[in-house]
Design an enzyme around this catalytic site. Structure first.
Site, PDB file in Angstrom:
ATOM      1  N   ASP A  85       0.822  -1.207   0.000  1.00  0.00           N
ATOM      2  CA  ASP A  85       0.000   0.000   0.000  1.00  0.00           C
ATOM      3  C   ASP A  85       0.855   1.255   0.000  1.00  0.00           C
ATOM      4  O   ASP A  85       2.084   1.195   0.122  1.00  0.00           O
ATOM      5  CB  ASP A  85      -0.936   0.002   1.216  1.00  0.00           C
ATOM      6  CG  ASP A  85      -0.239  -0.442   2.495  1.00  0.00           C
ATOM      7  OD1 ASP A  85       0.969  -0.187   2.624  1.00  0.00           O
ATOM      8  OD2 ASP A  85      -0.902  -1.035   3.363  1.00  0.00           O
ATOM      9  N   HIS A 158      -7.234  -4.318  10.175  1.00  0.00           N
ATOM     10  CA  HIS A 158      -6.950  -4.181   8.750  1.00  0.00           C
ATOM     11  C   HIS A 158      -5.632  -4.843   8.393  1.00  0.00           C
ATOM     12  O   HIS A 158      -4.700  -4.886   9.187  1.00  0.00           O
ATOM     13  CB  HIS A 158      -6.968  -2.710   8.307  1.00  0.00           C
ATOM     14  CG  HIS A 158      -5.845  -1.874   8.831  1.00  0.00           C
ATOM     15  ND1 HIS A 158      -6.035  -0.868   9.754  1.00  0.00           N
ATOM     16  CD2 HIS A 158      -4.523  -1.853   8.558  1.00  0.00           C
ATOM     17  CE1 HIS A 158      -4.879  -0.278  10.013  1.00  0.00           C
ATOM     18  NE2 HIS A 158      -3.944  -0.870   9.307  1.00  0.00           N
ATOM     19  N   GLU A 163      -9.659  -1.777   5.320  1.00  0.00           N
ATOM     20  CA  GLU A 163     -10.298  -1.410   6.575  1.00  0.00           C
ATOM     21  C   GLU A 163     -11.544  -2.255   6.840  1.00  0.00           C
ATOM     22  O   GLU A 163     -11.993  -2.996   5.964  1.00  0.00           O
ATOM     23  CB  GLU A 163     -10.680   0.075   6.529  1.00  0.00           C
ATOM     24  CG  GLU A 163      -9.513   1.025   6.315  1.00  0.00           C
ATOM     25  CD  GLU A 163      -8.648   1.200   7.562  1.00  0.00           C
ATOM     26  OE1 GLU A 163      -8.745   0.370   8.493  1.00  0.00           O
ATOM     27  OE2 GLU A 163      -7.867   2.165   7.600  1.00  0.00           O
TER      28      GLU A 163
END
Length: 634
Positions: A85, A158, A163
């Site tokens: 990410d 998460h 999430e």
């Protein structure tokens, strides 16, 4: 692994879970398993495809991989990486970008090819993100998929930035960050308002396609979500639970992160376990609180119905066990934390002699002392002990710019010195030119340090400490001007040893709040522990007790408290006023960011909660209690 561990995995845990003594040991195991795969692939001329994570959790894994490259020739030339990410939007050169993180901790130190490194792009135009994410997925597939995926876990459950509410089949995409996630990142961004609201992340489905997954977690703050993820039902509200469907996932934990698993928290519910005084006390206090019965009212039936029949069989009947544990808990309570002179101390947590004692309190930040043990601190000074406080770090990065400018404005108006008169204007210009995440100037950091020192001295004066007993160590590891700290050095350890040798204390108090393996409290305790080991053969050390207190973010389990110091309502109020002396820290706490209440509110609640638990166990009813556990030197 003992029988209890084995049964715990078999009965309660739905993912293969291994517990290590600490994060360092666990990280080496993970790194060596990854290195083994890379070597095997290198020998046959095949690439190894790694999915990588950021944050504090994998840092030691990356450090070990770097060491293996430098010292043992591990080559990364055939390694292809895809990061989980990245914040959006963010520039790669910013302090908080994951590009910078990966370069600093791994890529700049190994022989990986630049074209083999893939990290989501936080600089894209909004309209280009969808296409980019689709291509990111295609690139993973083109190289044969992820051989290994490394994961940490957030307190929301998460994985990546998937999430709560993320679905099992999601793929790489742009997401909105949960408020708790943003709050946890606030320290790194110097304020929650600077944390990006979005991120690009691999999806749950992308992660689950990896051939092997390592989910790692360290510290008490992760214990609750780990228990839900490993033992709970699969739910999109805890995305990590989807890993239960993956056939080759390993959960790697340190003891603290594993503390809420059934085999650790209540092993008697799992199967046969070894009973000793500490475990019996833990089990009986747990049973008392669970069924809302005072210890002395527990029955054989209560024990039998809650997996503790062997306790009454071997040590019972229940009445005998109850009396035994009740006395143990009762003997932790003392109004004399430095020991009561001319008294029988056989059932007290501290020695009567010598009296008065020399006491050394270590405070990681300049307010942890009064927040965590302010009542005990004042009690020690009231009783006439020679109390010293060593503030281990400056705490300067937790002073907001506006607060520093307020002090600079006063100096500029009050002083006739030209440089000081221009101080406010110069600092204001530097603040206005600074972008979020930039480090402060040396002058600004010095002012912030002085602010915290002045507040600490004010709290010490209010608590009855003389100026000469206040020690500001300003340990070098902390002085980076940002959330990321340096490693402990010999200079850090030397500062701790010097103050110990100067005071030669009969008591040492230190923060045992170790929720983050890379947090300031843990680093500060590592320094103290190393210093204690180095000095253990000194004559004065043989007469020194070490007591650990918790910070505001975690509580001691009631069975772990070895000394409980009751406070009256007036003493709790006085402690609150000492906390108020730290004016720059009022209005909103700075760390870890998820708690919106002020420190004094959290401190009040914790001590009152501890007193309530003692009351529920059938002990005397107090207004509030500060708890400590004794650290036993080897």
């Amino acid at each position: 692994m003992d029988l209890t561990d084995h049964l715990g995995q078999k009965i309660f845990e739905k993912i293969d879970t291994t517990i290590f003594s600490d994060a360092r040991e666990a990280s080496k195991v993970v790194a060596n398993e990854i290195a083994g795969l890379i070597r095997a692939r290198n020998q046959i001329g095949q690439n190894t495809v790694l999915g990588l994570a950021t944050g504090s959790t994998p840092i030691q894994v990356y450090g070990e991989l770097v060491r293996l490259h430098r010292e043992e020739g591990l080559s990364f030339e055939r390694v292809v990486t895809f990061n989980l990410d990245e914040y959006y939007p963010i520039r790669p050169e910013e302090l908080q970008s994951y590009v910078r993180f990966m370069n600093e901790y791994l890529f700049d130190h190994i022989d990986i090819k630049k074209e083999n490194v893939h990290i989501p792009d936080g600089t894209l135009e909004r309209e280009d993100v969808y296409k980019y994410c689709k291509e990111y997925e295609q690139k993973i597939e083109q190289v044969g998929g992820l051989d290994v995926q490394i994961l940490g876990i957030g307190r929301t459950g998460h994985i990546g930035f998937n999430e709560p509410g993320s679905l099992e089949k999601t793929r790489t995409r742009l997401v909105t960050l949960d408020e708790l996630t943003r709050a946890d990142a606030a320290a790194s961004f110097f304020g929650e308002e600077h944390v990006p609201r979005r991120a690009i992340t691999m999806g749950v489905g992308t992660i689950l396609k990896a051939k092997k997954i390592y989910l790692m977690a360290w510290g008490e703050s992760k214990a609750s979500i780990i228990q839900r993820s490993v033992e709970g039902e699969i739910s999109a509200q805890v995305p990590a639970t989807f890993l239960q469907k993956h056939e080759n996932t390993k959960v790697i934990l340190d003891e603290a992160a594993a503390s809420e698993l059934t085999r650790r928290k209540t092993p008697w519910l799992v199967g046969p376990c070894k009973w000793d005084d500490r475990r019996i006390r833990k089990a009986v206090t747990w049973l008392s609180l669970k069924i809302s019965k005072p210890i002395l009212k527990l029955t054989d039936e209560d024990y039998n119905q809650h997996g503790m029949s062997d306790v009454v069989t071997d040590y019972g009947p229940a009445y005998n066990v109850n009396i035994r544990v009740f006395n143990q808990v009762q003997h932790t309570i003392t109004g004399w934390p430095g020991g009561k002179p001319n008294a029988d101390d056989s059932n007290r947590p501290e020695r009567a002699e010598p009296f008065p004692k020399r006491v050394l309190i270590f405070s990681p930040h300049p307010d942890d002392d009064v927040i965590s043990m302010g009542g005990t601190l004042m009690r020690l000074t009231d009783h006439g002990h020679e109390v010293h406080i060593a503030y281990q770090t400056s705490g300067n990065i937790s002073v907001y710019d506006n607060e520093a400018l307020r002090y600079a404005d006063f100096i500029s108006q009050y002083s006739s010195n030209k440089a000081e008169k221009n101080l406010f204007e110069n600092l204001l210009n530097s603040v206005e030119e600074k972008t979020p995440g930039d480090t402060d100037s040396e002058v600004m950091l010095e002012i912030k340090t002085k602010i915290r020192q002045a507040e600490a001295r004010a709290a010490c004066r209010y608590s009855g400490l003389p100026e000469e007993n206040i020690h500001f160590l300003n340990m070098p590891f902390y002085e980076t001007g940002r959330a990321k700290k340096n490693h402990l050095s010999d200079n850090d350890i030397r500062l701790i040893q010097d103050v110990m040798e100067k005071v030669k204390p009969h008591q040492i108090y230190a923060a045992g709040d170790l929720s983050d393996p890379h947090g300031t409290h843990r680093i500060c305790w590592d320094a103290i522990r190393t210093a204690l080991e180095n000095l253990k053969n000194e004559a004065w050390m043989k007469d020194c007790f070490v007591w650990l207190y918790k910070g505001v973010w975690q509580d001691w389990d009631i069975s772990d408290i070895d000394m409980a110091v009751p406070l009256s309502p007036d003493e709790r109020l006085k402690k609150r006023r000492a906390i108020f002396k730290h004016a720059s820290q009022k209005d909103q706490p700075k760390y870890p960011g998820a708690e919106s209440r002020e420190f004094w509110m959290i401190a009040d609640e914790r001590t009152m909660k501890t007193a309530k638990l003692y009351d529920q166990l059938g002990l005397a009813e107090y207004d509030s209690i500060e708890g400590f556990t004794r650290y036993m030197l080897d």
